[in-house]
Scaffold this motif. Structure first.
Motif, PDB file in Angstrom:
ATOM      1  N   PHE A  81     -19.584   6.636   5.331  1.00 49.98           N
ATOM      2  CA  PHE A  81     -20.983   6.363   5.683  1.00 49.98           C
ATOM      3  C   PHE A  81     -21.915   7.028   4.668  1.00 49.98           C
ATOM      4  O   PHE A  81     -22.845   6.402   4.149  1.00 49.98           O
ATOM      5  CB  PHE A  81     -21.239   6.893   7.100  1.00 49.98           C
ATOM      6  CG  PHE A  81     -22.636   6.713   7.622  1.00 49.98           C
ATOM      7  CD1 PHE A  81     -23.032   5.525   8.218  1.00 49.98           C
ATOM      8  CD2 PHE A  81     -23.553   7.756   7.559  1.00 49.98           C
ATOM      9  CE1 PHE A  81     -24.308   5.368   8.735  1.00 49.98           C
ATOM     10  CE2 PHE A  81     -24.835   7.617   8.061  1.00 49.98           C
ATOM     11  CZ  PHE A  81     -25.212   6.417   8.654  1.00 49.98           C
ATOM     12  N   ASN A  82     -21.648   8.294   4.366  1.00 44.74           N
ATOM     13  CA  ASN A  82     -22.460   9.011   3.383  1.00 44.74           C
ATOM     14  C   ASN A  82     -22.341   8.387   1.997  1.00 44.74           C
ATOM     15  O   ASN A  82     -23.334   8.294   1.256  1.00 44.74           O
ATOM     16  CB  ASN A  82     -22.032  10.476   3.318  1.00 44.74           C
ATOM     17  CG  ASN A  82     -22.367  11.242   4.588  1.00 44.74           C
ATOM     18  OD1 ASN A  82     -23.291  10.875   5.310  1.00 44.74           O
ATOM     19  ND2 ASN A  82     -21.623  12.304   4.860  1.00 44.74           N
ATOM     20  N   ALA A  83     -21.140   7.958   1.647  1.00 48.61           N
ATOM     21  CA  ALA A  83     -20.920   7.369   0.323  1.00 48.61           C
ATOM     22  C   ALA A  83     -21.685   6.060   0.176  1.00 48.61           C
ATOM     23  O   ALA A  83     -22.220   5.767  -0.905  1.00 48.61           O
ATOM     24  CB  ALA A  83     -19.429   7.136   0.093  1.00 48.61           C
ATOM     25  N   LEU A  84     -21.749   5.260   1.255  1.00 47.24           N
ATOM     26  CA  LEU A  84     -22.496   4.006   1.189  1.00 47.24           C
ATOM     27  C   LEU A  84     -23.985   4.275   1.011  1.00 47.24           C
ATOM     28  O   LEU A  84     -24.664   3.591   0.240  1.00 47.24           O
ATOM     29  CB  LEU A  84     -22.247   3.168   2.439  1.00 47.24           C
ATOM     30  CG  LEU A  84     -22.893   1.778   2.457  1.00 47.24           C
ATOM     31  CD1 LEU A  84     -22.399   0.919   1.295  1.00 47.24           C
ATOM     32  CD2 LEU A  84     -22.626   1.072   3.788  1.00 47.24           C
ATOM     33  N   ARG A 127     -31.767  -4.575   7.949  1.00 49.32           N
ATOM     34  CA  ARG A 127     -30.347  -4.279   7.786  1.00 49.32           C
ATOM     35  C   ARG A 127     -30.029  -2.964   8.472  1.00 49.32           C
ATOM     36  O   ARG A 127     -30.759  -1.983   8.322  1.00 49.32           O
ATOM     37  CB  ARG A 127     -29.993  -4.199   6.313  1.00 49.32           C
ATOM     38  CG  ARG A 127     -30.313  -5.474   5.543  1.00 49.32           C
ATOM     39  CD  ARG A 127     -30.369  -5.222   4.042  1.00 49.32           C
ATOM     40  NE  ARG A 127     -30.846  -6.397   3.330  1.00 49.32           N
ATOM     41  CZ  ARG A 127     -31.313  -6.374   2.092  1.00 49.32           C
ATOM     42  NH1 ARG A 127     -31.361  -5.244   1.426  1.00 49.32           N
ATOM     43  NH2 ARG A 127     -31.724  -7.480   1.513  1.00 49.32           N
ATOM     44  N   LEU A 128     -28.914  -2.928   9.192  1.00 52.51           N
ATOM     45  CA  LEU A 128     -28.574  -1.763   9.999  1.00 52.51           C
ATOM     46  C   LEU A 128     -27.164  -1.300   9.674  1.00 52.51           C
ATOM     47  O   LEU A 128     -26.208  -2.078   9.744  1.00 52.51           O
ATOM     48  CB  LEU A 128     -28.680  -2.110  11.485  1.00 52.51           C
ATOM     49  CG  LEU A 128     -28.385  -0.997  12.480  1.00 52.51           C
ATOM     50  CD1 LEU A 128     -29.404   0.129  12.354  1.00 52.51           C
ATOM     51  CD2 LEU A 128     -28.374  -1.548  13.908  1.00 52.51           C
ATOM     52  N   ILE A 129     -27.038  -0.014   9.314  1.00 49.01           N
ATOM     53  CA  ILE A 129     -25.739   0.610   9.083  1.00 49.01           C
ATOM     54  C   ILE A 129     -25.636   1.762  10.073  1.00 49.01           C
ATOM     55  O   ILE A 129     -26.547   2.603  10.152  1.00 49.01           O
ATOM     56  CB  ILE A 129     -25.604   1.119   7.635  1.00 49.01           C
ATOM     57  CG1 ILE A 129     -25.697  -0.054   6.641  1.00 49.01           C
ATOM     58  CG2 ILE A 129     -24.272   1.827   7.439  1.00 49.01           C
ATOM     59  CD1 ILE A 129     -27.079  -0.308   6.128  1.00 49.01           C
ATOM     60  N   VAL A 130     -24.555   1.793  10.854  1.00 53.61           N
ATOM     61  CA  VAL A 130     -24.477   2.681  12.006  1.00 53.61           C
ATOM     62  C   VAL A 130     -23.240   3.580  11.934  1.00 53.61           C
ATOM     63  O   VAL A 130     -22.144   3.119  11.588  1.00 53.61           O
ATOM     64  CB  VAL A 130     -24.432   1.858  13.315  1.00 53.61           C
ATOM     65  CG1 VAL A 130     -24.321   2.784  14.532  1.00 53.61           C
ATOM     66  CG2 VAL A 130     -25.675   0.975  13.432  1.00 53.61           C
ATOM     67  N   THR A 166     -33.912  -1.453   5.407  1.00 50.20           N
ATOM     68  CA  THR A 166     -32.560  -1.004   5.716  1.00 50.20           C
ATOM     69  C   THR A 166     -32.650   0.323   6.455  1.00 50.20           C
ATOM     70  O   THR A 166     -33.357   1.231   6.017  1.00 50.20           O
ATOM     71  CB  THR A 166     -31.720  -0.823   4.438  1.00 50.20           C
ATOM     72  OG1 THR A 166     -31.711  -2.048   3.697  1.00 50.20           O
ATOM     73  CG2 THR A 166     -30.293  -0.429   4.770  1.00 50.20           C
ATOM     74  N   LEU A 167     -31.906   0.438   7.575  1.00 49.17           N
ATOM     75  CA  LEU A 167     -31.859   1.687   8.326  1.00 49.17           C
ATOM     76  C   LEU A 167     -30.422   2.152   8.470  1.00 49.17           C
ATOM     77  O   LEU A 167     -29.554   1.407   8.939  1.00 49.17           O
ATOM     78  CB  LEU A 167     -32.468   1.501   9.717  1.00 49.17           C
ATOM     79  CG  LEU A 167     -32.320   2.712  10.671  1.00 49.17           C
ATOM     80  CD1 LEU A 167     -33.084   3.917  10.143  1.00 49.17           C
ATOM     81  CD2 LEU A 167     -32.771   2.353  12.082  1.00 49.17           C
ATOM     82  N   PHE A 168     -30.164   3.386   8.046  1.00 46.63           N
ATOM     83  CA  PHE A 168     -28.907   4.074   8.324  1.00 46.63           C
ATOM     84  C   PHE A 168     -29.140   4.906   9.590  1.00 46.63           C
ATOM     85  O   PHE A 168     -29.938   5.852   9.579  1.00 46.63           O
ATOM     86  CB  PHE A 168     -28.506   4.984   7.165  1.00 46.63           C
ATOM     87  CG  PHE A 168     -27.802   4.289   6.045  1.00 46.63           C
ATOM     88  CD1 PHE A 168     -26.469   4.574   5.765  1.00 46.63           C
ATOM     89  CD2 PHE A 168     -28.448   3.357   5.247  1.00 46.63           C
ATOM     90  CE1 PHE A 168     -25.804   3.949   4.721  1.00 46.63           C
ATOM     91  CE2 PHE A 168     -27.800   2.716   4.202  1.00 46.63           C
ATOM     92  CZ  PHE A 168     -26.463   3.005   3.943  1.00 46.63           C
ATOM     93  N   LEU A 169     -28.465   4.542  10.664  1.00 46.68           N
ATOM     94  CA  LEU A 169     -28.623   5.232  11.941  1.00 46.68           C
ATOM     95  C   LEU A 169     -27.338   5.993  12.244  1.00 46.68           C
ATOM     96  O   LEU A 169     -26.268   5.396  12.386  1.00 46.68           O
ATOM     97  CB  LEU A 169     -28.911   4.220  13.049  1.00 46.68           C
ATOM     98  CG  LEU A 169     -29.135   4.787  14.450  1.00 46.68           C
ATOM     99  CD1 LEU A 169     -30.378   5.683  14.476  1.00 46.68           C
ATOM    100  CD2 LEU A 169     -29.270   3.657  15.462  1.00 46.68           C
TER     101      LEU A 169
END
Length: 368
Positions: free
Chosen positions: A228-231, A322-325, A289-292
């Motif tokens: 997740f952190n790497a993305l 865009r959502l990354i969870v 884009t949201l990293f949640l």
């Protein structure tokens, strides 16, 4: 030996960290011109030449605007330079205006070097110009009437003092503060941008961020936090990371981390605070884009957090964000029982849809 922006760009390509994109060439060439003019500025000033023209770089998300501006900022030989998110800069401007208006003579003198007059714009512009001869702003957009009313006068003074502006935006200058209240008072700022900046559109066919997301995992479990952190690191590339502040109905909502048009925040920060639809709509409007992270399995005693999470996902879904969870469970298992658990099934369905390639594809077409 220092390298210029074009050499830095080519170095990233040679290292395999960047894929060449011909559509970025006009922006790169314009940045190189600004860089050369800034570095020649002492001679220009000595012989009475024209002031340095900056750059207004605009286009859809994911085309590399922030990356190019950050390369320029890192390589340009200007000791007094500042790179900031535009909204963070404007929050600071309003705070300093408040100091001028509320301060006594001694406080004004301490902060601004002068105490005379009732208008804070001139002393504020001199203070900013003393701190930075080059201002680089990411994501210039104007939605707040308080910002709109002072931008023209502030930047007229800054440009008069020789400050150079380089900025990115998703909108062309003529669309800034579109349909805003008293917009006719804002248009002088648009005229200044056109006069004092090169205007370059970056609108290539490749949305690099979206192409990466289509092939990436976008739902992570706690043991996958490194991925997740790497993305996040990969997608933000060389973009500057900083907190962001949303202005919502006279309130300020702090987002802990942002990079260009991406935001990153925890579940607790967004759903355990007393936030509502207007806050989430502002978040969705500001970022594409949201990293949640740290979404827990919710228990019945956290029904208010579950309700806010539903509202947040609705806002993101409607805005096609865009959502990354990073979550403790799959969508269907996040709120298995409690008040509103039945309604939560719709949110789970939306979360499944938002992680699909088809939704990302449709999202790109509809939002742009």
């Amino acid at each position: 030996m220092p390298i210029d922006v074009a050499e830095a760009y080519q170095s990233l390509i040679d290292q395999g960290r960047l894929r060449p994109d011909p559509s970025q060439r006009p922006a790169l060439d314009a940045l190189a011109e600004v860089e050369a003019e800034i570095e020649a500025r002492p001679k220009i000033r000595l012989f009475g030449g024209k002031p340095v023209r900056g750059l207004y770089l605009w286009g859809p998300p994911g085309r590399g605007k922030s990356l190019l501006m950050d390369l320029f900022f890192q390589t340009v030989d200007e000791p007094k330079k500042r790179r900031a998110h535009f909204h963070a800069f404007m929050a600071e401007v309003h705070a300093r205006i408040k100091v001028w208006r509320a301060g006594d003579k001694a406080e004004r003198k301490r902060v601004f070097g002068t105490h005379r007059g009732d208008d804070p714009i001139a002393p504020l512009a001199r203070l900013i110009a003393s701190e930075a001869r080059l201002l680089c702003f990411d994501e210039l957009q104007v939605t707040d009437i308080a910002d709109a009313m002072i931008l023209g006068r502030l930047f007229e003074a800054l440009f008069e003092d020789g400050v150079v502006l380089v900025c990115t935006s998703n909108r062309p200058p003529d669309d800034l503060y579109k349909d805003g209240i008293n917009r006719q008072l804002f248009t002088p700022f648009i005229d200044l941008i056109k006069e004092r900046c090169r205007l370059v559109e970056l609108n290539g066919s490749h949305d690099w961020r979206l192409e990466r997301l289509r092939s990436a995992q976008v739902w992570f479990t706690p043991d996958q936090r490194p991925a997740f952190n790497a993305l996040w690191d990969e997608l933000k590339a060389r973009a500057h990371e900083a907190p962001a502040t949303l202005e919502v109905a006279g309130r300020q909502v702090l987002i802990a981390r942002s990079a260009g048009s991406m935001a990153r925040e925890t579940f607790d920060a967004l759903c355990d605070r007393p936030l509502g639809p207007s806050d989430y709509l502002a978040l969705a409007a500001r970022f594409d884009t949201l990293f949640l992270e740290d979404v827990p399995v919710l228990t019945p005693d956290r029904r208010e957090a579950a309700r806010r999470f539903v509202t947040l996902i609705d806002a993101l879904y409607e805005a096609h964000t865009r959502l990354i969870v990073l979550a403790a469970a799959e969508p269907d298992a996040l709120y298995p029982k409690g008040v509103g658990a039945f309604e939560f099934e719709r949110t789970a369905s939306r979360l499944h849809e938002m992680r699909s390639r088809d939704w990302l594809k449709n999202k790109s077409r509809r939002r742009s």
